[in-house]
Design a protein around this motif. Structure first.
Motif, mmCIF file in Angstrom:
data_model
loop_
_atom_site.group_PDB
_atom_site.id
_atom_site.type_symbol
_atom_site.label_atom_id
_atom_site.label_comp_id
_atom_site.label_asym_id
_atom_site.label_seq_id
_atom_site.Cartn_x
_atom_site.Cartn_y
_atom_site.Cartn_z
ATOM 1 N N MET A 71 88.033 3.822 19.252
ATOM 2 C CA MET A 71 87.976 3.810 20.720
ATOM 3 C C MET A 71 87.784 2.375 21.230
ATOM 4 S SD MET A 71 88.404 6.732 21.792
ATOM 5 C CE MET A 71 88.675 8.205 20.841
ATOM 6 N N ILE A 72 88.424 2.102 22.344
ATOM 7 C CA ILE A 72 88.228 0.778 22.962
ATOM 8 C C ILE A 72 87.372 0.957 24.206
ATOM 9 C CG2 ILE A 72 89.381 -1.161 24.118
ATOM 10 C CD1 ILE A 72 91.852 -0.537 22.400
ATOM 11 N N ALA A 73 86.353 0.109 24.348
ATOM 12 C CA ALA A 73 85.519 0.156 25.554
ATOM 13 C C ALA A 73 85.574 -1.200 26.240
ATOM 14 C CB ALA A 73 84.083 0.504 25.180
ATOM 15 N N VAL A 74 85.812 -1.144 27.538
ATOM 16 C CA VAL A 74 85.832 -2.362 28.351
ATOM 17 C C VAL A 74 84.717 -2.234 29.382
ATOM 18 C CG1 VAL A 74 87.181 -3.765 29.968
ATOM 19 C CG2 VAL A 74 88.340 -2.571 28.084
ATOM 20 N N ASP A 111 86.942 8.695 24.774
ATOM 21 C CA ASP A 111 88.212 8.102 25.216
ATOM 22 C C ASP A 111 88.129 6.576 25.224
ATOM 23 O OD1 ASP A 111 89.960 10.347 26.410
ATOM 24 O OD2 ASP A 111 87.989 10.752 27.275
ATOM 25 N N ASN A 112 89.303 5.954 25.331
ATOM 26 C CA ASN A 112 89.324 4.530 25.652
ATOM 27 C C ASN A 112 88.904 4.411 27.123
ATOM 28 O OD1 ASN A 112 90.391 3.889 23.156
ATOM 29 N ND2 ASN A 112 92.509 3.964 23.865
ATOM 30 N N VAL A 113 87.910 3.584 27.390
ATOM 31 C CA VAL A 113 87.404 3.539 28.770
ATOM 32 C C VAL A 113 87.327 2.117 29.329
ATOM 33 C CG1 VAL A 113 85.930 5.597 28.797
ATOM 34 C CG2 VAL A 113 84.976 3.432 27.992
ATOM 35 N N ILE A 114 87.490 2.047 30.640
ATOM 36 C CA ILE A 114 87.041 0.875 31.378
ATOM 37 C C ILE A 114 85.895 1.407 32.224
ATOM 38 C CG2 ILE A 114 87.568 -0.875 33.104
ATOM 39 C CD1 ILE A 114 90.437 -0.837 32.298
ATOM 40 N N MET A 115 84.724 0.884 32.020
ATOM 41 C CA MET A 115 83.558 1.382 32.749
ATOM 42 C C MET A 115 83.011 0.251 33.606
ATOM 43 S SD MET A 115 80.361 3.378 31.000
ATOM 44 C CE MET A 115 81.330 4.580 30.159
ATOM 45 N N ASP A 116 82.776 0.528 34.875
ATOM 46 C CA ASP A 116 82.230 -0.554 35.703
ATOM 47 C C ASP A 116 80.854 -0.219 36.236
ATOM 48 O OD1 ASP A 116 82.038 0.253 38.459
ATOM 49 O OD2 ASP A 116 84.160 -0.039 38.762
ATOM 50 N N GLY A 117 80.062 -1.266 36.444
ATOM 51 C CA GLY A 117 78.692 -1.080 36.933
ATOM 52 C C GLY A 117 77.958 -2.399 37.027
ATOM 53 N N ARG A 118 76.681 -2.377 36.635
ATOM 54 C CA ARG A 118 75.871 -3.603 36.689
ATOM 55 C C ARG A 118 75.350 -3.994 35.305
ATOM 56 N NH1 ARG A 118 77.467 -2.221 40.880
ATOM 57 N NH2 ARG A 118 76.722 -2.664 42.996
ATOM 58 N N ASP A 119 75.185 -2.966 34.425
ATOM 59 C CA ASP A 119 74.556 -3.200 33.115
ATOM 60 C C ASP A 119 75.381 -2.614 31.985
ATOM 61 O OD1 ASP A 119 74.294 -0.539 33.817
ATOM 62 O OD2 ASP A 119 72.360 -0.305 32.829
ATOM 63 N N ILE A 120 76.678 -2.486 32.202
ATOM 64 C CA ILE A 120 77.512 -1.821 31.179
ATOM 65 C C ILE A 120 77.583 -2.697 29.918
ATOM 66 C CG2 ILE A 120 79.732 -0.708 30.692
ATOM 67 C CD1 ILE A 120 78.030 0.529 33.017
ATOM 68 N N GLY A 121 77.876 -3.979 30.108
ATOM 69 C CA GLY A 121 77.982 -4.865 28.945
ATOM 70 C C GLY A 121 76.641 -5.217 28.324
ATOM 71 N N VAL A 162 74.458 -0.374 28.601
ATOM 72 C CA VAL A 162 75.113 0.922 28.355
ATOM 73 C C VAL A 162 76.047 0.841 27.143
ATOM 74 C CG1 VAL A 162 76.593 2.728 29.352
ATOM 75 C CG2 VAL A 162 74.942 1.537 30.805
ATOM 76 N N LEU A 163 76.911 -0.162 27.129
ATOM 77 C CA LEU A 163 77.858 -0.312 26.012
ATOM 78 C C LEU A 163 77.770 -1.732 25.449
ATOM 79 C CD1 LEU A 163 81.020 1.376 27.665
ATOM 80 C CD2 LEU A 163 79.332 2.462 26.164
ATOM 81 N N PRO A 164 76.653 -2.056 24.798
ATOM 82 C CA PRO A 164 76.501 -3.439 24.322
ATOM 83 C C PRO A 164 77.535 -3.822 23.264
ATOM 84 C CG PRO A 164 74.694 -2.049 23.530
ATOM 85 C CD PRO A 164 75.484 -1.220 24.494
ATOM 86 N N ASN A 165 78.179 -2.803 22.650
ATOM 87 C CA ASN A 165 79.199 -3.122 21.643
ATOM 88 C C ASN A 165 80.621 -3.069 22.195
ATOM 89 O OD1 ASN A 165 77.240 -3.431 19.653
ATOM 90 N ND2 ASN A 165 77.160 -1.205 19.349
ATOM 91 N N ALA A 166 80.752 -3.043 23.502
ATOM 92 C CA ALA A 166 82.098 -2.994 24.091
ATOM 93 C C ALA A 166 82.933 -4.162 23.570
ATOM 94 C CB ALA A 166 81.997 -3.058 25.620
ATOM 95 N N GLN A 167 84.209 -3.878 23.273
ATOM 96 C CA GLN A 167 85.082 -4.933 22.723
ATOM 97 C C GLN A 167 85.393 -6.000 23.766
ATOM 98 O OE1 GLN A 167 85.436 -1.726 22.311
ATOM 99 N NE2 GLN A 167 86.417 -1.169 20.382
ATOM 100 N N LYS A 208 94.185 -7.088 27.032
ATOM 101 C CA LYS A 208 95.224 -7.072 25.980
ATOM 102 C C LYS A 208 94.926 -8.141 24.933
ATOM 103 C CE LYS A 208 99.158 -5.034 28.378
ATOM 104 N NZ LYS A 208 100.317 -5.330 29.213
ATOM 105 N N GLU A 209 94.583 -9.337 25.426
ATOM 106 C CA GLU A 209 94.297 -10.465 24.519
ATOM 107 C C GLU A 209 93.174 -10.141 23.537
ATOM 108 O OE1 GLU A 209 94.724 -14.073 27.278
ATOM 109 O OE2 GLU A 209 92.763 -14.234 26.281
ATOM 110 N N GLN A 210 92.138 -9.450 24.078
ATOM 111 C CA GLN A 210 90.940 -9.235 23.256
ATOM 112 C C GLN A 210 91.018 -7.988 22.359
ATOM 113 O OE1 GLN A 210 87.321 -10.594 24.419
ATOM 114 N NE2 GLN A 210 88.559 -12.353 24.953
ATOM 115 N N THR A 211 92.028 -7.156 22.590
ATOM 116 C CA THR A 211 92.047 -5.910 21.821
ATOM 117 C C THR A 211 93.236 -5.818 20.875
ATOM 118 O OG1 THR A 211 93.109 -4.784 23.677
ATOM 119 C CG2 THR A 211 90.730 -4.517 23.461
#
Ligand code: DC
Length: 221
Positions: free
Chosen positions: A1-4, A120-130, A133-138, A217-220
């Motif tokens: 899964m890819i997480a952004v 799923d592959n997600v793009i999640m937006d917020g204030r503390d996602i990176g 919530v998802l510290p291992n997001a790619q 795209k570049e990072q994944t």
């Protein structure tokens, strides 16, 4: 899964940009602000003061908040009622910023958010996602723009909906929310380590979407 993870201050265009980027990439888009807004709405509807921590805690333990997707659009259900429209009202914005500073509220909502990235592959937006919530997001993006430009965009959005609004009041609220979100003790808004900052002050919407899709795209690959 890819997480952004896309984090940033109120009105930076996160949801509009993330939604378009996820359409182009075939990812699920999750707007996490909506669930904080749902908690704030529940407090407002039940006349619970956000300063009354015991009552807020009692309230959340009985809340059923669900995010569903209908025709590709995110809908938020609060105890089975679709509150997607009501959570956008202006009084809910400030209440959401205040309620989101309560650690018990944040931990209550954590698994709900993480579950999406498991499926799923997600793009999640917020204030503390990176950061939380998802510290291992790619991919981690910190999306920002000047307060004046953010207020101007918000004013245009409201005018398009036929809502009369005052620029100075919008700017004041944005600065206030930035202060609350950045200075709270639990999971404050800040760029995650190894995040890429994108400042959209001088970008059009299409340019910003192109930039974000390019980074993903570049990072994944
Ligand atoms: O993104 P938004 O403006 O809809 O979010 C509403 C409030 O919710 C925002 O002021 C801060 C809070 N929030 C948060 O603390 N953490 C998130 N991941 C998303 C939103």
């Amino acid at each position: 899964m890819i997480a952004v993870a896309i984090d940033g201050p109120a009105g930076a265009g996160k949801s509009t940009i993330a939604k378009k980027a996820s359409e182009q990439l075939g990812f699920i888009y999750v707007d996490t602000g909506a669930i904080y807004r749902a908690v704030a709405l529940a407090c407002i509807d039940r006349n619970i003061s956000i300063d009354d921590l015991d009552s807020v805690e009692g309230l959340i333990s009985g809340l059923d908040i669900r995010i569903i997707f209908f025709n590709g659009e995110q809908h938020i259900l609060l105890n089975d009622t679709d509150v997607s429209e009501r959570i956008r009202e202006e009084n809910v914005s400030m209440a959401a910023s205040r309620v989101s500073a309560i650690p018990q509220v944040r931990s209550f909502l954590l698994d709900l958010q993480r579950d999406f990235a498991k499926r799923d592959n997600v793009i999640m937006d917020g204030r503390d996602i990176g950061t939380v919530v998802l510290p291992n997001a790619q991919v981690k993006i910190f999306l920002t723009a000047s307060p004046e430009v953010r207020a101007r965009r918000r004013l245009l959005q409201l005018e398009e909906k036929g809502v009369k609004a005052d620029f100075d009041k919008i700017l004041f609220d944005i600065v206030q929310r930035d202060f609350n979100d950045t200075n709270r003790k639990t999971a404050p808004l800040k760029p995650a380590e190894n995040s890429i900052t994108v400042d959209t002050t001088d970008m059009t919407l299409d340019e910003a979407v192109g930039k974000i899709v390019g980074i993903i795209k570049e990072q994944t690959i």
